[in-house]
Motif scaffolding. Structure first.
Motif, mmCIF file in Angstrom:
data_model
loop_
_atom_site.group_PDB
_atom_site.id
_atom_site.type_symbol
_atom_site.label_atom_id
_atom_site.label_comp_id
_atom_site.label_asym_id
_atom_site.label_seq_id
_atom_site.Cartn_x
_atom_site.Cartn_y
_atom_site.Cartn_z
ATOM 1 N N ASN A 1 0.600 -1.356 0.375
ATOM 2 C CA ASN A 1 -0.126 -0.231 -0.192
ATOM 3 C C ASN A 1 0.532 0.798 -0.146
ATOM 4 O O ASN A 1 0.368 2.281 -0.561
ATOM 5 N N MET B 1 1.741 2.917 -4.289
ATOM 6 C CA MET B 1 0.841 2.891 -4.372
ATOM 7 C C MET B 1 -0.044 4.447 -4.025
ATOM 8 O O MET B 1 -0.083 5.183 -4.448
ATOM 9 N N THR B 2 0.419 4.520 -2.399
ATOM 10 C CA THR B 2 0.094 6.124 -1.916
ATOM 11 C C THR B 2 1.270 6.709 -2.322
ATOM 12 O O THR B 2 0.864 7.982 -2.992
ATOM 13 N N ALA C 1 1.067 7.929 -5.736
ATOM 14 C CA ALA C 1 -0.618 9.006 -5.869
ATOM 15 C C ALA C 1 -0.381 10.375 -5.634
ATOM 16 O O ALA C 1 -0.038 11.752 -6.124
#
Length: 77
Positions: free
Chosen positions: A2, A5-6, A9
């Motif tokens: 996770n 991906m953070t 983003a």
């Protein structure tokens, strides 16, 4: 999984924000340049001052000359 991906983003949002800011700045710059072009083209067809402005400037220059002459003659106003 996770966390990467953070980071991606967040980098994407930062890139989009930077792009928006740069487009706004570029649009403002082009607007400012167009304004200056219009000012320059408007001054080419007309004199930069009106006749009243010329008279005011002439009166101001005469006043300055009078003050300088009085200083040269050692007369205090």
């Amino acid at each position: 999984m996770n966390e990467p991906m953070t980071a991606i983003a967040l980098a994407g949002f930062a890139l989009v924000g930077l792009t928006i800011a740069l487009v706004a700045i570029l649009k403002g710059w082009h607007g400012w340049l167009e304004l200056k072009r219009l000012e320059l083209s408007g001054l080419q067809g007309q004199s930069a001052r009106s006749p009243a402005g010329d008279r005011i400037e002439m009166a101001d220059l005469k006043e300055r000359v009078r003050k300088l002459e009085s200083i040269a003659a050692c007369i205090d106003l």
